[in-house]
Design an enzyme around this catalytic site. Structure first.
Site, short mmCIF file in Angstrom:
data_model
loop_
_atom_site.label_atom_id
_atom_site.label_comp_id
_atom_site.label_asym_id
_atom_site.label_seq_id
_atom_site.Cartn_x
_atom_site.Cartn_y
_atom_site.Cartn_z
CG HIS A 1 -1.58 -1.29 1.52
ND1 HIS A 1 -0.98 -2.32 2.23
CD2 HIS A 1 -2.80 -1.73 1.15
CE1 HIS A 1 -1.83 -3.35 2.29
NE2 HIS A 1 -2.94 -3.03 1.64
CG ASP B 1 0.66 2.68 4.41
OD1 ASP B 1 -0.35 2.09 3.96
OD2 ASP B 1 1.52 2.09 5.10
N1 LYS Z 1 -5.42 1.74 1.94
C1 LYS Z 1 -6.13 1.02 2.95
C2 LYS Z 1 -6.60 1.95 4.04
O1 LYS Z 1 -6.20 3.09 4.07
C3 LYS Z 1 -5.28 -0.09 3.54
C4 LYS Z 1 -4.08 0.38 4.27
C5 LYS Z 1 -3.23 -0.75 4.78
C6 LYS Z 1 -2.04 -0.24 5.54
N2 LYS Z 1 -1.16 -1.28 6.04
O2 LYS Z 1 -7.37 1.57 4.87
#
Ligand code: LYS
Length: 288
Positions: free
Chosen positions: A113, A115
């Protein structure tokens, strides 16, 4: 800690990596190791609260402040900080403590991801999907101001490697800020050797220290199943060793963290075992 997301168990990641022989492995490479132990997690007794699409905001702030203070002190004594996690929201505190020791900290974000969410774009409200944005100075001020300064990292000093699950708001931010990302597409197409060569030469001249933030979910879940947010089609075990070996050869890494190891979701501690092996490669272990 596990409060940056909702699946329990990732707070046991550091124990699993210690159990897998992390400290002995580093000592075998000839380094002195000081284990500073775990930091205290301040859990609210009346359950988790969500504020403005930020789950467990107060707890994450408290933990980040503590981690920031600890890392600041450890770095003042010299040495190489290796931080174990724990969900990826811990990078808010770790990079806050580390970055004040550099003028131009580089960050390699090895992760499935990106992040780069904020409370406005996050589909989940989980702070572990936000730490890179927060380190760029984007997000709730109580998080971006941890350590008393912001931003921690300049957008041109970031390289993301292994991304394959990117939310809409994150995609826009990447384009708008021109953040350097090697997705799985680039890794498939150019190969890990070329990707790492490019990443290393990109960061070499513009930074005075480079922090590696390695989320075990960058790896394919076949290799590393013990993670909370697995995504198919990841970096392989061998490619990850190669990446770590090339970073070791570059001599540019000045601190690192290995995060999101969740022993409850793992298969006989396989993910922690891999994390420990990757740490060794990063610190210079060679096959011969
Ligand atoms: N992009 C998703 C979110 O913001 C998954 C994030 C995973 C982070 N380790 O919830």
């Amino acid at each position: 800690m596990d409060l940056g997301q909702v699946r329990r168990g990732v707070d046991m990641g550091p124990s699993a990596m210690r159990y897998a022989g992390l400290i002995e492995g580093i000592k075998e490479l000839g380094f002195d190791v000081v284990d500073y132990g775990d930091i205290t997690i301040h859990r609210s007794s009346n359950g988790s609260k969500q504020e403005q699409n930020l789950k467990n905001l107060q707890e994450v702030i408290k933990t980040s402040e503590e981690l920031c203070r600890d890392l600041d002190q450890i770095l003042s004594k010299g040495g190489f900080p290796l931080v174990l996690g724990g969900d990826h929201s811990m990078s808010i505190g770790s990079i806050a403590g580390i970055s004040k020791h550099y003028k131009n900290l580089g960050v390699i974000w090895y992760d499935a991801h990106t992040d780069l969410n904020t409370a406005d774009t996050s589909p989940s409200g989980n702070i572990h999907g936000m730490p890179l944005a927060i380190n760029l100075g984007l997000g709730h001020p109580l998080l971006t101001e941890i350590g008393g300064y912001s931003p921690k990292v300049k957008r041109e000093n970031i390289v993301i490697i292994g991304a394959r699950s990117i939310d809409e708001g994150e995609r826009e931010l990447i384009k708008q800020e021109g953040i350097k990302v090697f997705t799985m597409h680039e890794i498939d197409r150019k190969g890990m050797t070329a990707v790492m060569e490019e990443a290393i030469s990109y960061l070499k001249d513009r930074t005075d220290g480079v922090h590696l933030s390695l989320d075990l979910d960058a790896l394919d879940p076949v290799d590393a199943p013990g993670v909370g947010t697995p995504v198919l089609g990841g970096v392989t075990y061998r490619e990850s060793h190669l990446a770590m070996e090339m970073l070791a050869e570059s001599g540019m890494i000045t601190s690192a963290e290995f995060v999101e190891v969740n022993p409850i979701l793992d298969n006989k501690n396989q993910t922690a075992d891999i994390a420990v092996e990757l740490v060794a490669s990063l610190l210079g272990k060679k096959l011969i």
